[in-house]
Design an enzyme around this catalytic site. Structure first.
Site, PDB file in Angstrom:
ATOM      1  N   HIS A 554       0.840  -1.421   0.161  1.00  0.00           N
ATOM      2  CA  HIS A 554      -0.009   0.315  -0.238  1.00  0.00           C
ATOM      3  C   HIS A 554       0.755   1.240   0.125  1.00  0.00           C
ATOM      4  CE1 HIS A 554      -3.772   2.558   1.373  1.00  0.00           C
ATOM      5  NE2 HIS A 554      -2.499   2.773   1.628  1.00  0.00           N
ATOM      6  N   GLU A 555       1.772   1.324   1.022  1.00  0.00           N
ATOM      7  CA  GLU A 555       2.524   2.645   0.983  1.00  0.00           C
ATOM      8  C   GLU A 555       3.675   2.632  -0.155  1.00  0.00           C
ATOM      9  OE1 GLU A 555       2.401   4.684   3.297  1.00  0.00           O
ATOM     10  OE2 GLU A 555       0.875   3.388   4.658  1.00  0.00           O
ATOM     11  N   HIS A 558       1.926   4.547  -2.771  1.00  0.00           N
ATOM     12  CA  HIS A 558       1.497   6.163  -2.885  1.00  0.00           C
ATOM     13  C   HIS A 558       2.781   6.370  -4.064  1.00  0.00           C
ATOM     14  CE1 HIS A 558      -1.236   6.909  -0.028  1.00  0.00           C
ATOM     15  NE2 HIS A 558      -0.705   6.206   0.050  1.00  0.00           N
TER      16      HIS A 558
END
Ligand SMILES: *[C@@H]1O[C@H](CO)[C@@H](O)[C@H](O)[C@H]1NC(C)=O
Ligand SMILES: *[C@@H]1O[C@H](CO)[C@@H](O)[C@H](O)[C@H]1NC(C)=O
Ligand SMILES: *[C@@H]1O[C@H](CO)[C@@H](O)[C@H](O)[C@H]1NC(C)=O
Ligand SMILES: *[C@@H]1O[C@H](CO)[C@@H](O)[C@H](O)[C@H]1NC(C)=O
Length: 787
Positions: A554-555, A558
């Site tokens: 998820h990170e 970004h």
């Protein structure tokens, strides 16, 4: 009366969620994050052939220079609007994507020699043709208006909350279809925002433009921004008590390049700015703000790039009325806040890629199975010249590349960061020695909160190894779907393949700056991304987020979506509202896709780390409407102003679209394409469809095709996209890749959750509010009996 601290609307909501969710009494630094800006009603995205028609522009020859095509197109659409003072420039981070053949041209509006910071065009060109374009250029004449009347919707929150709400958002309130209890909930949120962010409203007059003739407005605007931005009350009080002293202490230097002339005004570098970790970059620009009569005006602003301990802001502050913060984008993105209550290749002992967390499998010994295209020198080698721990050592060393035996390489620098500070080079990381066998013990003991960190530190070797492994796998995977050097990926050295280097991901394990979360800061291409992973102590036993691959993915996503949307050098294209929400949603979607197998299953985010079956979102991702009822209109609900809630709806929609493609094209057990042949060409294997001519390879299966469409669409969509633009970009990506064979499958997926062709939103607000209409129909061409 105006509110000085307009900036924290979004932050307040996030902070309040955080406050409720904290169950530990540990002194955790509260990260504050600002994010808002004007809504650009005039912005358009045109992605279908009949929309991309203009006055005189006609398709140019197939082999025409795509930049010439873009210029001709820009000049055609802008027509009379262009003048000596109202012009444009083609940004240097524009590129031709070797994977798709599409040239992504990024255009910035320039008025009176200054950039219009939110005047963006992205034009996608192929074979002499415009595939799609987005345009948020200032539509008026070039006379900048520095009118005191400029309306900033968010400013008004400080004057009598209820009045403001009912005056400006009556339809919005009416649309909530909420009874008194829910109204209470809605107002409760906003009351919090009001109290926490309007404390300083009376100071606006005191802090108004300095009379000091030396002051060009830069320092006072910056200092006032810092009052809003710093999470530290002591710093706020100190600045307010010693405003002049702080002003005197700040020094600005022109960062002019004295060697070669530049066609742009040089930025300033401002030193000694409180609560920052590096000098602040500042330059004058225009931004577009809405007026009372619903048109748009230009406002002269200082644009700042402010690097702080926990945030990396790009802010626009009025140059004439420095108490007005016009827009703020935080290049840092938090992961989910949990919901209350409660050469010689290395080997690694890790949870294998695809095993989401320790509850899903056991650790195994995995090879450094780097992808030869994505990481040509493996994961533990980088040039001395690009190694921040070897500054100046290159001369003394005849070798070009340095080999490491630690978690330090060209794509990722992984280490502990218990101190929670900004340094990383000398932080501890495991050294596996000459054999490069990263085989370290991981025997977590059941503990309570007080000894969580102490216990976790005992297996730091295993933690950092896992984080390094997962992050490199993600680097290689995304690379193969087109997140490469030229499109702005994260690498110290770019192997002469274009883009800016010196920007590996700094991956901090067990970072001491927080708990129960994670975050990623994405500055523009050429500056390191920074990921911070935290321990989770929401439930006993505590958990180390580094071991939940979904959070790491998820990170890292970004970084992917921020660099691909609007171009590698524009990190401000997914700032807040729907676009910021999708920035969260893509990460959830990709994490969920990476862990899924040929046997369908629902998935929740963060279940393991938070130690909570239902995870940290409102709903698991599911095909079942009872289990996940989200539709586009869900965004209107109270509690859906925050980017994570918005992102959850987007991820759920993508999940359904993806399942439609899987139904049609089957499922590939691996997301990794075949390794290249000796000559660098890629065999089709069972992964791609048989190649046809020079055309890009098309993934054969539904899950791999979806990942490809999602990444291609990020490159096609405009800066600050909403759900509609992002949806249209996915449909265009399919048109471009497969000739549109999945047109109806894609639309069926989007429509199933209300994002059909006639879905609509009115009364948008900067933080994602608005009134939405679901559309469950598909385009006529796909209606029953036709598809
Ligand atoms: C790094 O490893 C490569 C491949 O094994 C080797 O050729 C090279 O000499 C090594 N570099 C150094 C500085 O040891
Ligand atoms: C919980 O913390 C206390 C205080 O540090 C410690 O004495 C106790 O042994 C811990 N309990 C467990 C189950 O680890
Ligand atoms: C990490 O690994 C090194 C090298 O094997 C070892 O000396 C050290 O004790 C380990 N650290 C911990 C906390 O286990
Ligand atoms: C959807 O989920 C609900 C609640 O778990 C369940 O009762 C229902 O049978 C499910 N529907 C389908 C089609 O699986």
């Amino acid at each position: 009366m105006r509110c000085l601290l307009t900036a924290s609307l979004v932050a307040g909501l996030a902070a309040s969620a955080l406050a409720h969710s904290r169950v530990s009494d540990d002194p955790v630094r509260q990260r504050k994050s600002l994010g808002f800006g004007p809504v650009h009603k005039h912005a358009v995205y045109r992605s279908t052939p009949y929309q991309v028609v203009t006055n005189a522009f006609t398709r140019m020859p197939v082999d025409a220079d795509p930049f010439q095509v873009a210029r001709a197109f820009v000049e055609d659409i802008l027509g009379n609007q262009l003048s000596e003072t109202n012009t444009y420039k083609i940004r240097k981070d524009s590129y031709t994507d070797p994977n798709t053949g599409v040239t992504h041209v990024y255009v910035r509006q320039v008025i009176n020699g200054l950039e219009v910071a939110d005047g963006d065009m992205n034009i996608n060109v192929m074979d002499g043709m415009i595939l799609s374009y987005g345009n948020s250029f200032y539509p008026g004449s070039a006379e900048p208006l520095l009118d005191d009347d400029i309306r900033h919707p968010h400013l008004e929150f400080c004057d009598g909350l209820t009045d403001q709400l009912s005056e400006h958002y009556p339809a919005f309130l009416a649309s909530q279809e909420v009874m008194s209890a829910d109204t209470e909930q809605l107002m409760g949120h906003l009351t919090h925002v009001h109290h926490s962010n309007c404390r300083f409203q009376n100071l606006a007059a005191e802090l108004a433009p300095s009379a000091d003739p030396r002051d060009n407005g830069l320092r006072s605007a910056l200092l006032q921004f810092m009052v809003s931005a710093t999470p530290n009350d002591d710093v706020v009080n100190d600045i307010l008590g010693n405003f002049d002293a702080y002003m005197d202490k700040m020094v600005e230097y022109s960062a002019a390049d004295h060697f070669a002339p530049s066609d742009e005004p040089a930025p300033y570098m401002v030193h000694n700015v409180p609560d920052t970790v590096n000098p602040v970059k500042a330059k004058l620009a225009y931004v577009q703000v809405p007026t009372k009569d619903d048109s748009v005006r230009l406002s002269l602003v200082w644009k700042f790039e402010v690097e702080m301990q926990d945030n990396w802001y790009e802010a626009a502050v009025s140059a004439v009325a420095p108490h007005r913060i016009i827009s703020v984008v935080d290049w840092a993105s938090d992961a989910p806040v949990p919901v209350p209550p409660q050469p010689q290749t290395a080997t690694y002992s890790v949870f294998k890629f695809g095993v989401n967390d320790p509850a899903e499998g056991k650790r195994t010994t995995e090879k450094e199975n780097y992808d030869a295209l994505a990481s040509p020198v493996g994961w533990h080698t980088l040039p001395y010249a690009n190694d921040p721990s070897f500054q100046g050592a290159r001369l003394a060393n005849k070798e070009f590349y340095r080999n490491t035996t630690t978690t330090w390489g060209n794509n990722v620098f992984a280490q502990e960061n218990w101190e929670g500070q900004n340094s990383y080079i000398n932080n501890y990381r495991p050294d596996a020695g000459a054999g490069k066998s990263f085989d370290f013990a991981y025997k977590p003991k059941e503990t309570n909160k007080t000894d969580a960190l102490e216990e976790a530190q005992k297996f730091i070797n295993a933690t950092v190894t896992q984080l390094f492994y997962t992050s490199n796998m993600v680097h290689d995977l995304y690379y193969r779907y087109g997140f490469d050097e030229i499109s702005g990926n994260f690498q110290q050295y770019n192997f002469g393949r274009g883009g800016q280097g010196n920007d590996a991901v700094i991956a901090n394990a067990q970072d001491g700056s927080g708990y129960n979360n994670a975050n990623f800061m994405t500055p523009p291409d050429g500056q390191n991304g920074r990921m911070r992973m935290y321990l989770w102590n929401t439930a006993i036993p505590y958990r180390d987020g580094d071991f939940e691959a979904g959070i790491v993915i998820h990170e890292l996503s970004h970084g992917l979506s921020t660099r691909l949307t609007g171009g590698p050098m524009n990190s401000g294209c997914l700032p807040f509202g729907e676009s910021g929400g999708m920035g969260e949603g893509w990460g959830d979607f990709l994490a969920t896709t990476i862990r899924s197998t040929s046997t369908y299953s629902d998935f929740a985010m963060g279940s393991w780390a938070a130690n909570r079956v239902q995870g940290i979102r409102n709903y698991p991702y599911s095909l079942n409407e009872t289990i996940n009822p989200s539709t586009y209109k869900t965004l209107d609900k109270p509690g859906y102003f925050g980017v994570h809630a918005i992102g959850e709806v987007w991820a759920q929609i993508l999940w359904l679209v993806s399942q439609g493609l899987i139904k049609q094209h089957g499922f590939s057990d691996t997301l990794f394409p075949p390794q290249p042949r000796e000559d660098g060409s890629v065999p089709e294997g069972d992964f791609y469809r048989p190649a046809s001519g020079k055309k890009p390879l098309v993934p054969k299966h539904g899950n791999t095709l979806m990942v490809q469409l999602v990444l291609n669409a990020m490159k096609l969509q405009p800066c600050r996209p909403g759900f509609f633009e992002a949806r249209d970009a996915i449909i265009l990506a399919d048109q471009q890749l497969t000739g549109g064979e999945n047109f109806c499958t894609l639309w069926k997926g989007f429509s199933s959750r209300g994002l059909g062709p006639d879905a609509d939103v009115v009364l948008r607000t900067p933080w994602g509010g608005g009134v939405r209409t679901d559309d469950f129909e598909v385009p006529l061409a796909c209606a029953a009996g036709k598809a």
